[in-house]
Scaffold this active site. Structure first.
Site, mmCIF file in Angstrom:
data_model
loop_
_atom_site.group_PDB
_atom_site.id
_atom_site.type_symbol
_atom_site.label_atom_id
_atom_site.label_comp_id
_atom_site.label_asym_id
_atom_site.label_seq_id
_atom_site.Cartn_x
_atom_site.Cartn_y
_atom_site.Cartn_z
ATOM 1 N N TRP A 20 0.823 -1.221 0.000
ATOM 2 C CA TRP A 20 0.000 0.000 0.000
ATOM 3 C C TRP A 20 0.852 1.264 0.000
ATOM 4 O O TRP A 20 0.330 2.358 -0.082
ATOM 5 C CB TRP A 20 -0.963 -0.001 1.187
ATOM 6 C CG TRP A 20 -0.321 -0.408 2.464
ATOM 7 C CD1 TRP A 20 0.396 0.397 3.293
ATOM 8 C CD2 TRP A 20 -0.309 -1.701 3.047
ATOM 9 N NE1 TRP A 20 0.849 -0.329 4.353
ATOM 10 C CE2 TRP A 20 0.427 -1.624 4.234
ATOM 11 C CE3 TRP A 20 -0.860 -2.949 2.671
ATOM 12 C CZ2 TRP A 20 0.641 -2.717 5.069
ATOM 13 C CZ3 TRP A 20 -0.653 -4.031 3.497
ATOM 14 C CH2 TRP A 20 0.089 -3.919 4.673
ATOM 15 N N GLU A 33 -5.231 1.081 5.775
ATOM 16 C CA GLU A 33 -5.168 1.706 7.096
ATOM 17 C C GLU A 33 -6.186 1.115 8.056
ATOM 18 O O GLU A 33 -5.885 0.875 9.219
ATOM 19 C CB GLU A 33 -5.373 3.225 6.988
ATOM 20 C CG GLU A 33 -4.188 3.972 6.418
ATOM 21 C CD GLU A 33 -2.907 3.743 7.212
ATOM 22 O OE1 GLU A 33 -2.972 3.537 8.433
ATOM 23 O OE2 GLU A 33 -1.834 3.724 6.587
ATOM 24 N N TYR A 116 -6.461 9.950 13.019
ATOM 25 C CA TYR A 116 -5.290 9.212 12.529
ATOM 26 C C TYR A 116 -5.483 8.817 11.052
ATOM 27 O O TYR A 116 -4.636 9.091 10.204
ATOM 28 C CB TYR A 116 -5.030 7.954 13.389
ATOM 29 C CG TYR A 116 -4.145 7.008 12.637
ATOM 30 C CD1 TYR A 116 -2.768 7.255 12.559
ATOM 31 C CD2 TYR A 116 -4.674 5.952 11.897
ATOM 32 C CE1 TYR A 116 -1.950 6.451 11.791
ATOM 33 C CE2 TYR A 116 -3.871 5.147 11.134
ATOM 34 C CZ TYR A 116 -2.503 5.401 11.076
ATOM 35 O OH TYR A 116 -1.707 4.622 10.299
ATOM 36 N N ASP A 134 -0.306 7.591 16.014
ATOM 37 C CA ASP A 134 -0.778 6.261 16.411
ATOM 38 C C ASP A 134 0.138 5.748 17.523
ATOM 39 O O ASP A 134 1.004 6.484 18.008
ATOM 40 C CB ASP A 134 -0.827 5.303 15.205
ATOM 41 C CG ASP A 134 0.561 4.872 14.757
ATOM 42 O OD1 ASP A 134 1.559 5.522 15.148
ATOM 43 O OD2 ASP A 134 0.670 3.876 14.026
ATOM 44 N N CYS A 188 12.124 1.449 17.275
ATOM 45 C CA CYS A 188 11.734 1.865 18.619
ATOM 46 C C CYS A 188 10.494 1.064 19.033
ATOM 47 O O CYS A 188 9.406 1.595 19.226
ATOM 48 C CB CYS A 188 11.459 3.373 18.640
ATOM 49 S SG CYS A 188 11.374 4.035 20.301
HETATM 50 S S1 SF4 Z 1 17.386 5.231 21.325
HETATM 51 FE FE1 SF4 Z 1 16.028 3.542 21.768
HETATM 52 S S2 SF4 Z 1 14.335 4.460 22.870
HETATM 53 FE FE2 SF4 Z 1 15.449 6.114 21.903
HETATM 54 S S3 SF4 Z 1 14.392 6.425 19.955
HETATM 55 FE FE3 SF4 Z 1 16.068 5.012 19.581
HETATM 56 S S4 SF4 Z 1 15.166 2.975 19.787
HETATM 57 FE FE4 SF4 Z 1 13.757 4.430 20.725
#
Ligand code: SF4
Length: 347
Positions: A20, A33, A116, A134, A188
Site C-alpha cells: 500500500w 489503514e 489518525y 498512532d 523503537c
Molecule cells: S534510542 Fe532507543 S528508545 Fe530512543 S528512539 Fe532510539 S530505539 Fe527508541
C-alpha cells in the site's frame, strides 16, 4: 539534520516495502489503514489482498452486501469497523460520485475515519501536511523527548498531537508519516527496542535517562466486565441451527449458535434448570463439548462454553432469529471468532 529529515533518510534506506506504500489511491490507502488498525502487518496482508481483489473499487465495495463484507473481515475482530467501512463506501458513492476524498476534513466526515486515518490518507495521497498519531508515534515521541504525560488522557493527546504537527516535514509529509510509523514498528519497538543501532541514540532522552522501558506512560484501563456465554449446538439431518445476533451488542448481526447468557458462571445442573433453557429446550439431553474458552474484548471478558443437544430438535421452541443451515453452507455466514474457531475444531 532535523528530526524529520533524519527519519526520512532512515526510511529511504531501511523502511519496509509494503504494497500500500506504492500507491497514492486514497481508496486503497483507506483499505490498508483500516485493516492495519486491527492487526500486525504480516497478519493484515492477506486481508488487504482479499479486499482489494473482491472490491477493486469503492463502487464495488459499496455494492456488496454486508454479510459478504463481514465474512471477508472474519478473524480481524472489531466488526463495527467493517460495518463502518461499508457505510463509508456507500457515502463516497452517493456524495462524492465514487471519487474517494483526499481532503482531511472530508475524510473525517466518513464513518469510522478518525484523525489518525484522515491524516494518513490525506498525507499519503496528496501530501496534505497532517501528522499521524498512532501507538508507534506516541512511543517514538515519548522516548526521544522524554515525555512522561500519559498518552491516553486528553492532555496527553493534545500535547503529543501538537508536537507531532510541529515536527512533520512540510516538504514531504507523506513520507515523514510513513517513516515515523515504520521506525516505531521496527526500531523503537514496545519491547527490546534497537537502541544500539538507532539514529537518535545520541539525543534520545529516554536512553539518556534510562526510562526507555517506562515510556510511553499509559493510565490503566477500567476493569473489564465478565460475561458467560453458553452455546448450544443442535443438528438435524445434516443441518445446523444458527442464530443471528441483534444489532445492539458485540458482534452485531453475526451468526453463532443459539445462546443463553448468564450473569454468573453456572454449573451444568443449574444451567438446565434456568427458565430460558427450559423454555427453549425443555428437558433435552445436554453434552458438554470442550472446556471454557476465554475471549477478551475491550472492556469485557467472555467465557464461552459449548454444549451439544443431540435430540433437541423435538423439544425446541425456536426463536425468530434461529434458522437451520446446511453444514457445508456455514462458510458463507459471517461468524465471530469464538464460533468459527469452534467449528474448525469440532464440526
Ligand atoms: S534510542 Fe532507543 S528508545 Fe530512543 S528512539 Fe532510539 S530505539 Fe527508541
Amino acid at each position: 539534520m532535523s528530526f524529520a529529515n533524519k527519519l526520512i533518510a532512515w526510511y529511504r534506506s531501511e523502511g519496509r516495502d509494503l504494497p500500500w506504500r506504492k500507491t497514492q489511491d486514497p481508496y486503497i490507502i483507506w483499505l490498508s489503514e483500516v485493516i492495519l488498525q486491527q492487526t500486525r502487518v504480516e497478519q493484515g496482508l492477506p486481508y488487504f489482498y482479499t479486499f482489494v481483489e473482491h472490491f477493486p473499487s469503492v463502487a464495488e465495495f459499496a455494492a456488496a452486501n454486508e454479510d459478504e463484507v463481514l465474512r471477508l473481515w472474519q478473524g480481524l475482530g472489531y466488526y463495527s469497523r467493517a460495518r463502518n467501512m461499508h457505510k463509508a463506501a456507500k457515502i463516497v458513492v452517493q456524495d462524492y460520485q465514487g471519487q474517494f476524498p483526499c481532503d482531511y476534513e472530508d475524510l473525517l466526515s466518513l464513518p469510522g475515519v478518525g484523525e489518525y486515518t484522515a491524516a494518513a490518507i490525506s498525507s499519503f495521497s496528496v501530501g496534505e501536511c497532517k501528522a499521524v498519531l498512532d501507538g508507534n508515534v506516541f512511543r517514538v515521541l515519548a522516548r526521544v523527548f522524554g515525555i512522561p504525560t500519559a498518552i491516553n488522557t486528553g492532555e496527553g493527546k493534545k500535547l503529543f498531537q501538537a508536537l507531532a504537527q510541529d515536527l512533520i516535514s512540510t516538504s514531504d509529509p507523506g513520507t515523514y508519516n510513513h517513516a515515523i510509523m515504520d521506525f516505531g514498528a521496527t526500531v523503537c519497538k514496545p519491547k527490546a527496542p534497537l537502541c544500539g543501532d538507532c539514529i537518535f541514540r545520541g539525543e534520545c532522552a529516554a536512553l539518556e535517562e534510562d526510562t526507555v522501558a517506562l515510556l510511553p506512560v499509559k493510565l490503566k484501563a477500567k476493569k473489564s466486565r465478565d460475561r458467560y456465554f453458553n452455546y448450544f449446538v443442535i443438528e438435524d439431518d445434516g443441518m445446523i441451527l444458527m442464530s443471528k445476533r441483534g444489532s445492539e451488542d458485540v458482534w452485531a448481526n453475526m451468526y453463532e449458535f443459539p445462546l443463553i447468557e448468564t450473569k454468573d458462571k453456572l454449573e451444568l445442573e443449574e444451567l438446565i434448570h434456568t427458565e430460558e433453557y427450559r423454555t427453549a429446550f425443555g428437558d433435552a439431553v445436554v453434552k458438554p463439548l470442550g472446556g471454557v474458552t476465554k475471549h477478551v474484548l475491550s472492556h469485557q471478558n467472555i467465557y464461552a462454553r459449548f454444549f451439544r443437544l443431540p435430540n433437541a430438535k423435538d423439544v425446541l421452541e425456536k426463536k425468530d432469529t434461529w434458522h437451520y443451515f446446511l453444514l457445508e453452507n456455514l462458510d458463507k455466514l459471517a461468524k465471530h471468532k469464538l464460533v468459527f474457531s469452534f467449528i474448525d475444531k469440532y464440526l
